[in-house]
Design an enzyme around this catalytic site. Structure first.
Site, PDB file in Angstrom:
ATOM      1  N   LYS A 126      15.827  -6.838  10.140  1.00  0.00           N
ATOM      2  CA  LYS A 126      14.624  -7.560   9.696  1.00  0.00           C
ATOM      3  C   LYS A 126      14.318  -8.639  10.713  1.00  0.00           C
ATOM      4  O   LYS A 126      15.213  -9.108  11.420  1.00  0.00           O
ATOM      5  CB  LYS A 126      14.865  -8.218   8.334  1.00  0.00           C
ATOM      6  CG  LYS A 126      13.601  -8.536   7.578  1.00  0.00           C
ATOM      7  CD  LYS A 126      13.115  -7.336   6.787  1.00  0.00           C
ATOM      8  CE  LYS A 126      11.793  -7.576   6.106  1.00  0.00           C
ATOM      9  NZ  LYS A 126      11.482  -6.503   5.155  1.00  0.00           N
ATOM     10  N   ASP A 166       5.651  -6.791   6.921  1.00  0.00           N
ATOM     11  CA  ASP A 166       6.171  -7.417   5.698  1.00  0.00           C
ATOM     12  C   ASP A 166       5.142  -8.516   5.381  1.00  0.00           C
ATOM     13  O   ASP A 166       3.986  -8.431   5.829  1.00  0.00           O
ATOM     14  CB  ASP A 166       7.593  -7.980   5.920  1.00  0.00           C
ATOM     15  CG  ASP A 166       8.293  -8.339   4.599  1.00  0.00           C
ATOM     16  OD1 ASP A 166       8.850  -7.445   3.954  1.00  0.00           O
ATOM     17  OD2 ASP A 166       8.278  -9.525   4.208  1.00  0.00           O
TER      18      ASP A 166
HETATM   19  P1  NDP Z   1       1.316  -9.514   2.069  1.00  0.00           P
HETATM   20  O1  NDP Z   1       1.373 -10.573   3.087  1.00  0.00           O
HETATM   21  O2  NDP Z   1       0.376  -8.379   2.251  1.00  0.00           O
HETATM   22  O3  NDP Z   1       1.036 -10.133   0.626  1.00  0.00           O
HETATM   23  C1  NDP Z   1       1.869 -11.100   0.097  1.00  0.00           C
HETATM   24  C2  NDP Z   1       1.297 -11.558  -1.228  1.00  0.00           C
HETATM   25  O4  NDP Z   1       2.269 -12.353  -1.881  1.00  0.00           O
HETATM   26  C3  NDP Z   1       0.068 -12.429  -1.071  1.00  0.00           C
HETATM   27  O5  NDP Z   1      -0.762 -12.254  -2.169  1.00  0.00           O
HETATM   28  C4  NDP Z   1       0.658 -13.824  -1.023  1.00  0.00           C
HETATM   29  O6  NDP Z   1      -0.246 -14.847  -1.418  1.00  0.00           O
HETATM   30  C5  NDP Z   1       1.800 -13.718  -2.000  1.00  0.00           C
HETATM   31  N1  NDP Z   1       2.868 -14.643  -1.590  1.00  0.00           N
HETATM   32  C6  NDP Z   1       3.582 -14.588  -0.440  1.00  0.00           C
HETATM   33  N2  NDP Z   1       4.470 -15.585  -0.364  1.00  0.00           N
HETATM   34  C7  NDP Z   1       4.282 -16.304  -1.490  1.00  0.00           C
HETATM   35  C8  NDP Z   1       4.896 -17.457  -1.996  1.00  0.00           C
HETATM   36  N3  NDP Z   1       5.878 -18.087  -1.320  1.00  0.00           N
HETATM   37  N4  NDP Z   1       4.463 -17.914  -3.206  1.00  0.00           N
HETATM   38  C9  NDP Z   1       3.473 -17.274  -3.880  1.00  0.00           C
HETATM   39  N5  NDP Z   1       2.863 -16.166  -3.448  1.00  0.00           N
HETATM   40  C10 NDP Z   1       3.264 -15.680  -2.270  1.00  0.00           C
HETATM   41  O7  NDP Z   1       2.826  -8.970   1.956  1.00  0.00           O
HETATM   42  P2  NDP Z   1       3.343  -7.602   1.323  1.00  0.00           P
HETATM   43  O8  NDP Z   1       2.481  -7.179   0.207  1.00  0.00           O
HETATM   44  O9  NDP Z   1       3.612  -6.657   2.435  1.00  0.00           O
HETATM   45  O10 NDP Z   1       4.782  -8.047   0.774  1.00  0.00           O
HETATM   46  C11 NDP Z   1       4.971  -8.500  -0.559  1.00  0.00           C
HETATM   47  C12 NDP Z   1       6.435  -8.348  -0.937  1.00  0.00           C
HETATM   48  O11 NDP Z   1       6.817  -6.975  -0.842  1.00  0.00           O
HETATM   49  C13 NDP Z   1       7.429  -9.113  -0.058  1.00  0.00           C
HETATM   50  O12 NDP Z   1       8.523  -9.514  -0.857  1.00  0.00           O
HETATM   51  C14 NDP Z   1       7.911  -8.039   0.926  1.00  0.00           C
HETATM   52  O13 NDP Z   1       9.177  -8.346   1.461  1.00  0.00           O
HETATM   53  C15 NDP Z   1       7.963  -6.839  -0.010  1.00  0.00           C
HETATM   54  N6  NDP Z   1       7.940  -5.518   0.619  1.00  0.00           N
HETATM   55  C16 NDP Z   1       6.930  -5.172   1.468  1.00  0.00           C
HETATM   56  C17 NDP Z   1       6.905  -3.904   2.020  1.00  0.00           C
HETATM   57  C18 NDP Z   1       5.777  -3.450   2.881  1.00  0.00           C
HETATM   58  O14 NDP Z   1       5.779  -2.262   3.237  1.00  0.00           O
HETATM   59  N7  NDP Z   1       4.817  -4.264   3.234  1.00  0.00           N
HETATM   60  C19 NDP Z   1       7.974  -2.934   1.745  1.00  0.00           C
HETATM   61  C20 NDP Z   1       8.940  -3.380   0.767  1.00  0.00           C
HETATM   62  C21 NDP Z   1       8.904  -4.640   0.245  1.00  0.00           C
HETATM   63  P3  NDP Z   1      -0.935 -15.766  -0.309  1.00  0.00           P
HETATM   64  O15 NDP Z   1      -1.828 -14.851   0.461  1.00  0.00           O
HETATM   65  O16 NDP Z   1      -1.636 -16.802  -1.088  1.00  0.00           O
HETATM   66  O17 NDP Z   1       0.205 -16.296   0.530  1.00  0.00           O
HETATM   67  O1  2IT Z   2      11.036  -4.616   2.984  1.00  0.00           O
HETATM   68  C1  2IT Z   2      10.700  -3.536   3.492  1.00  0.00           C
HETATM   69  O2  2IT Z   2      11.254  -2.479   3.187  1.00  0.00           O
HETATM   70  C2  2IT Z   2       9.588  -3.539   4.433  1.00  0.00           C
HETATM   71  N1  2IT Z   2       8.986  -4.580   4.672  1.00  0.00           N
HETATM   72  C3  2IT Z   2       9.181  -2.281   5.131  1.00  0.00           C
HETATM   73  C4  2IT Z   2      10.105  -1.982   6.282  1.00  0.00           C
HETATM   74  C5  2IT Z   2       9.698  -0.826   7.156  1.00  0.00           C
HETATM   75  O3  2IT Z   2      10.367  -0.687   8.182  1.00  0.00           O
HETATM   76  O4  2IT Z   2       8.771  -0.075   6.850  1.00  0.00           O
END
Ligand code: NDP
Ligand code: 2IT
Length: 446
Positions: A126, A166
């Protein structure tokens, strides 16, 4: 915790001071794998667990860039290459002001077992930066990404380490990062990064995969209990990549998502979230959630500064960030009739929250299993890049669905095998751990 594991955990605390999220992630896994040591003394004898808790390599670097006013900015970049027993290090990059080594290590640690659970050939890693893309122009984001990659490029490669997105890293950032990698190396090495745009080597369904996969996982948990999403009231946290596609798939599966959030508050929309409007505001305009309620009119209300988990729901899909559901939130949710939780985010539920859900008999899908569809589809993107092929949306979605069903079934079988029926946390931790541990044993002292 098993006595041997407890002393390993104390050592982790001592060797990694102040990294509370990393400690939490390690603790959760160690609390699950006690019974495995009884059956497999070879793991303890060869100190597999101590080795797994120590990253193979940690890289921390300076990221200097210039903002639109011409002022020099300095951020810190990270890449933690945690474990390559199963394949090249694989895991996303997070750009958020809260990022420090403890967050990157918690995410990298989780990723090892998650990637193991997918059954695909990917190790765990990561990275990220304390850079905050919010409010920055496209040009600023591009200059930051170019500077970030100017250091990162020497550590990654399709057989070495394969980043992706992420929090704060989506299609725009991946494009700038890949563009700079290509330019510096003079190689069109598509498989070096995933989550690419469809115009330049990206894979169908990767954008949707984490959210869709999480919805599929919860659908399986509901089916295992003889029920479904049909007509159920659902709350989702976040409104980013994972949240949006979770909402989309749940609506297709017959659920009604009545709330979602961002860091400013949540919207409540009893008629069901209008996904086109949400996508327009969040993906096109990169705006805040209060605008959703303004444009939606009487249907929706925006509640500033409060947690979405106060909204009564039958299914909860935390898809924002770590430790967003506390023990108190979980108790309120159970009291409101919550029967299932699917962790789209990484470690969104605190240990106290998990305890409340498990004791109440809630179907609880931990992030390692429930959100593995994103990284699994990244592995499919690598596969397509390696064979210079591209699959259809339908085929790719079908593969994702199969992978999620397989992860679900293996979590349940493993939990059964160890006498903890229905405990997906134990099932995911044990199955993920065994896969990595067996590969490490086979590879000698690594
Ligand atoms: P994005 O940046 O697309 O979206 C994040 C969302 O979460 C936004 O709405 C943001 O609000 C909110 N957010 C982030 N940090 C905070 C915080 N500290 N407090 C309150 N709200 C928060 O990220 P993703 O959708 O990609 O990721 C979301 C989660 O999913 C994370 O935990 C990530 O690790 C996990 N994840 C993502 C994957 C992926 O493929 N993208 C795969 C597996 C897991 P704001 O815009 O106001 O900050
Ligand atoms: O938390 C996760 O699994 C991710 N942000 C996606 C990682 C990836 O390599 O697609």
């Amino acid at each position: 915790m098993h006595e041997k594991l407890s002393s390993i955990y104390d050592n982790v605390l001592r060797r990694n001071p102040g990294e509370t999220e990393f400690h939490q992630a390690v603790r959760e896994v160690l609390e699950s794998i006690g019974p495995v040591l009884g059956k497999h003394p070879e793991y303890a004898e060869s100190k597999i667990i101590e080795r797994i808790c120590e990253p193979e390599r940690q890289i921390i670097f300076r990221v200097p860039w210039t903002d639109d006013r011409g002022e020099v900015q300095i951020n810190r970049g990270f890449r933690v290459e945690f474990n390559s027993a199963l394949g090249p290090y694989k895991g996303g990059l997070r750009f958020h002001p809260s990022v420090y080594l403890g967050i990157v290590k918690f995410l990298g640690f989780e990723q090892i077992f998650k990637n193991g659970l997918t059954g695909l050939p990917i190790g765990g890693g990561k990275g990220g930066s304390d850079f905050d893309p919010k409010g920055r122009s496209d040009r600023e984001v591009m200059r930051f990404c170019q500077s970030f990659m100017t250091e990162l490029y020497r550590h990654i490669g399709e057989y070495t380490d394969v980043p992706a997105g992420d929090i704060g890293v989506g299609g725009r950032e991946i494009g700038y990062l890949f563009g700079q990698y290509k330019r510096i190396t003079n190689r069109y090495e598509s498989g070096v990064i995933t989550g690419k745009g469809l115009a330049y080597g990206g894979a169908q369904v990767r954008t949707e995969a984490t959210g869709y996969g999480c919805a599929f996982f919860v659908d399986e948990m509901l089916k295992a209990r003889g029920t479904s999403f049909d007509g159920r009231r659902v709350a989702v946290s976040g409104s980013g990549n994972v949240a949006v596609y979770t909402i989309e798939k749940i609506e297709q599966l017959g659920g009604r998502v009545v709330a979602c959030s961002d860091s400013s508050g949540y919207v409540l929309d009893e008629k069901g979230i209008d996904l086109d409007l949400l996508k327009q505001i969040k993906q096109v305009e990169r705006g805040r959630l209060d605008v959703y309620a303004e444009r939606r009119g009487d249907n929706a209300t925006f509640v500033a500064g409060r947690s979405v988990w106060e909204v009564p729901c039958e299914v909860a899909m935390p898809s924002a960030t770590q430790n967003e559901i506390t023990g108190r939130d979980a108790a309120v949710m159970v009291g409101n009739g919550c029967i299932a939780v699917g962790e789209g985010a990484n470690m969104p539920t605190t240990p106290e929250g998990i305890k409340v859900f498990l004791e109440a008999g809630v179907a609880f899908g931990p992030g390692k299993a429930a959100n593995a569809g994103g990284v699994a589809t990244s592995a499919l993107e690598m596969q397509q890049n390696a064979s210079r092929d591209s699959w259809t949306f339908e085929f790719s979605e079908h593969r994702l669905e199969e992978i999620m069903r397989d992860i679900h079934d293996r979590c349940l079988q493993t939990a059964d095998e160890y006498g903890m029926p229905g405990d997906y946390v134990a099932g995911a931790n044990i199955d993920g751990f065994r896969r990595v541990a067996d590969a490490m044993l086979a590879l000698g002292l690594i």
